[in-house]
Motif scaffolding. Structure first.
Motif, PDB file in Angstrom:
ATOM      1  N   PRO A   8       0.823  -1.221   0.000  1.00  0.00           N
ATOM      2  CA  PRO A   8       0.000   0.000   0.000  1.00  0.00           C
ATOM      3  C   PRO A   8       0.854   1.268   0.000  1.00  0.00           C
ATOM      4  CG  PRO A   8      -0.943  -1.615   1.475  1.00  0.00           C
ATOM      5  CD  PRO A   8       0.363  -2.196   1.007  1.00  0.00           C
ATOM      6  N   ASP A   9       0.339   2.325  -0.630  1.00  0.00           N
ATOM      7  CA  ASP A   9       1.108   3.556  -0.814  1.00  0.00           C
ATOM      8  C   ASP A   9       1.635   4.149   0.485  1.00  0.00           C
ATOM      9  OD1 ASP A   9       0.646   3.351  -3.493  1.00  0.00           O
ATOM     10  OD2 ASP A   9      -1.025   4.773  -3.530  1.00  0.00           O
ATOM     11  N   SER A  10       0.944   3.921   1.595  1.00  0.00           N
ATOM     12  CA  SER A  10       1.350   4.533   2.862  1.00  0.00           C
ATOM     13  C   SER A  10       2.721   4.067   3.322  1.00  0.00           C
ATOM     14  CB  SER A  10       0.317   4.233   3.955  1.00  0.00           C
ATOM     15  OG  SER A  10       0.151   2.835   4.128  1.00  0.00           O
ATOM     16  N   GLN A  29      -0.966  -6.288   5.783  1.00  0.00           N
ATOM     17  CA  GLN A  29       0.001  -5.225   5.523  1.00  0.00           C
ATOM     18  C   GLN A  29      -0.598  -3.860   5.852  1.00  0.00           C
ATOM     19  OE1 GLN A  29       1.181  -5.546   1.433  1.00  0.00           O
ATOM     20  NE2 GLN A  29       2.488  -7.331   1.750  1.00  0.00           N
ATOM     21  N   THR A  30      -1.812  -3.637   5.375  1.00  0.00           N
ATOM     22  CA  THR A  30      -2.482  -2.362   5.612  1.00  0.00           C
ATOM     23  C   THR A  30      -2.687  -2.115   7.100  1.00  0.00           C
ATOM     24  OG1 THR A  30      -3.644  -2.494   3.484  1.00  0.00           O
ATOM     25  CG2 THR A  30      -4.574  -1.014   5.140  1.00  0.00           C
ATOM     26  N   GLU A  31      -3.063  -3.161   7.837  1.00  0.00           N
ATOM     27  CA  GLU A  31      -3.289  -3.017   9.275  1.00  0.00           C
ATOM     28  C   GLU A  31      -1.993  -2.688  10.015  1.00  0.00           C
ATOM     29  OE1 GLU A  31      -5.126  -6.711  10.283  1.00  0.00           O
ATOM     30  OE2 GLU A  31      -7.136  -6.057   9.697  1.00  0.00           O
ATOM     31  N   PHE A  32      -0.893  -3.351   9.636  1.00  0.00           N
ATOM     32  CA  PHE A  32       0.388  -3.058  10.290  1.00  0.00           C
ATOM     33  C   PHE A  32       0.867  -1.649   9.938  1.00  0.00           C
ATOM     34  CE2 PHE A  32       1.280  -7.623  11.282  1.00  0.00           C
ATOM     35  CZ  PHE A  32       1.685  -7.430  12.593  1.00  0.00           C
ATOM     36  N   LEU A  33       0.682  -1.242   8.696  1.00  0.00           N
ATOM     37  CA  LEU A  33       1.087   0.107   8.305  1.00  0.00           C
ATOM     38  C   LEU A  33       0.268   1.138   9.061  1.00  0.00           C
ATOM     39  CD1 LEU A  33       1.554  -0.355   4.447  1.00  0.00           C
ATOM     40  CD2 LEU A  33       3.333  -0.189   6.201  1.00  0.00           C
ATOM     41  N   HIS A  34      -1.022   0.861   9.246  1.00  0.00           N
ATOM     42  CA  HIS A  34      -1.847   1.767  10.053  1.00  0.00           C
ATOM     43  C   HIS A  34      -1.320   1.828  11.486  1.00  0.00           C
ATOM     44  CE1 HIS A  34      -5.129   3.771  12.003  1.00  0.00           C
ATOM     45  NE2 HIS A  34      -5.399   2.700  12.719  1.00  0.00           N
TER      46      HIS A  34
END
Length: 328
Positions: A150-152, A178-183
């Protein structure tokens, strides 16, 4: 590479919206650079390539942004003729890589840019002349996988909130995780080593308790009813120190993952508190009770203080709480 020409170009004909060649992070703080350009001009001409209707920036985004901010009508640029995409991509990387060490996010953007015009083997073979450092094919492919996240991830890398090592750990996970960890890492600020521990403990807890990472976060000190916005704008966490939040979340994970050890530590804290140690005495136990060496630190300024501390140590040696700590 096709010959580069030096051309005076109207700023209005340069397309800053096309960031296809950009590897540096967007920077809005251009006031000082703009003031310098007003006074001394642009020291190194930006590099652009001929587009269909406008010129596309290859290197020098901040310089052109600052020139526009300074209300310059024209800028002298180095121009690459249309069609030399490979040459433009390589120059976009080398101009930055040979002036300073690229950041992790810049390195990832650079790899993604070059993979659009050449393969990983060619990049590795020419890495020293492009990046001013060797790169192997495996690492290049890993960076490409990180870019596909994800871009983040690039924003967090730019801000130093996540490390390449942690990203490599996330690459093998599904997109939702991945998105949850990046958040998660957008909410806290911790060291690279602690990032790895947090990822490991969170995964283990989720697997043992059969819950999602988002559910685990909701049950943690990071829980908030506001929208999940990186940077915490408008949330209940926005006013809190992100490093402090990181420590709180780590403590939450440790207690959740190792409840018996946490309970034992809490009991030990009570026993140490019951000793009522003087301010000049500090007792340190083996880390996680795995060692056998205890440490008692003593501070004193005078001989009388020294004797007082020794007498107090003799009293502590007969204390039931102290004996139970040592004779475990």
């Amino acid at each position: 590479m096709t010959a580069i020409t030096l051309t005076d170009i109207p700023v209005s004909e340069i397309d800053l919206a096309d960031t296809g060649f950009r590897i540096t992070s967007p920077c809005h703080d251009i006031e000082h650079l703009s003031a310098s350009i007003c006074r001394y001009g642009i020291m190194v001409a930006p590099l652009v390539v001929c587009g269909q209707d406008k010129y596309i920036v290859v290197s020098g985004f901040r310089r052109i942004e600052a020139a526009r901010h300074a209300r310059l009508s024209r800028v002298t640029c180095r121009v690459i003729p249309a069609g030399d995409t490979l040459g433009a991509a390589m120059v976009a990387v080398t101009e930055n890589a040979f002036s300073r060490e690229l950041t992790s996010a810049e390195l990832i953007r650079a790899i993604a840019l070059l993979l659009g015009v050449m393969d990983a083997e060619s990049i590795a073979k020419n890495a020293t002349s492009i990046f001013n450092r060797p790169l192997n094919i495996r690492y290049i492919n890993t960076l490409a996988h990180i870019h596909a996240m994800p871009d983040s991830v690039l924003d967090l890398l730019d801000k130093g909130r996540i490390s390449i090592k942690a990203c490599k750990n996330l690459v093998s996970m599904d997109a939702e995780t991945q998105t949850e960890f990046l958040h998660l890492f957008s909410l806290i600020k911790v060291s690279s080593g602690l990032q790895m521990e947090i990822i490991t403990w969170a995964k283990e807890i989720c697997a043992l308790e059969k819950i999602s990472l988002s559910r685990l976060i909701q049950q943690s000190p990071l829980a908030t009813n506001e929208s999940d916005v990186p940077g915490l704008e408008g949330s209940d966490l926005g006013h809190k120190d992100m490093s402090a939040l990181g420590k709180q979340f780590k403590a939450f994970l440790v207690q959740r993952r190792f409840p018996a050890l946490t309970a034992a530590k809490n009991q030990v804290r009570k026993q140490i508190k019951a000793l009522e140690l003087d301010s000049g005495l500090q007792l340190a136990l083996p880390e996680n009770f795995e060692g056998l060496v205890y440490t008692m630190q003593m501070e004193f300024k005078t001989m009388d203080e020294f004797k007082t501390r020794l007498n107090r140590l003799a009293e502590i040696a007969d204390n039931h709480n102290f004996k139970s700590l040592v004779d475990r």
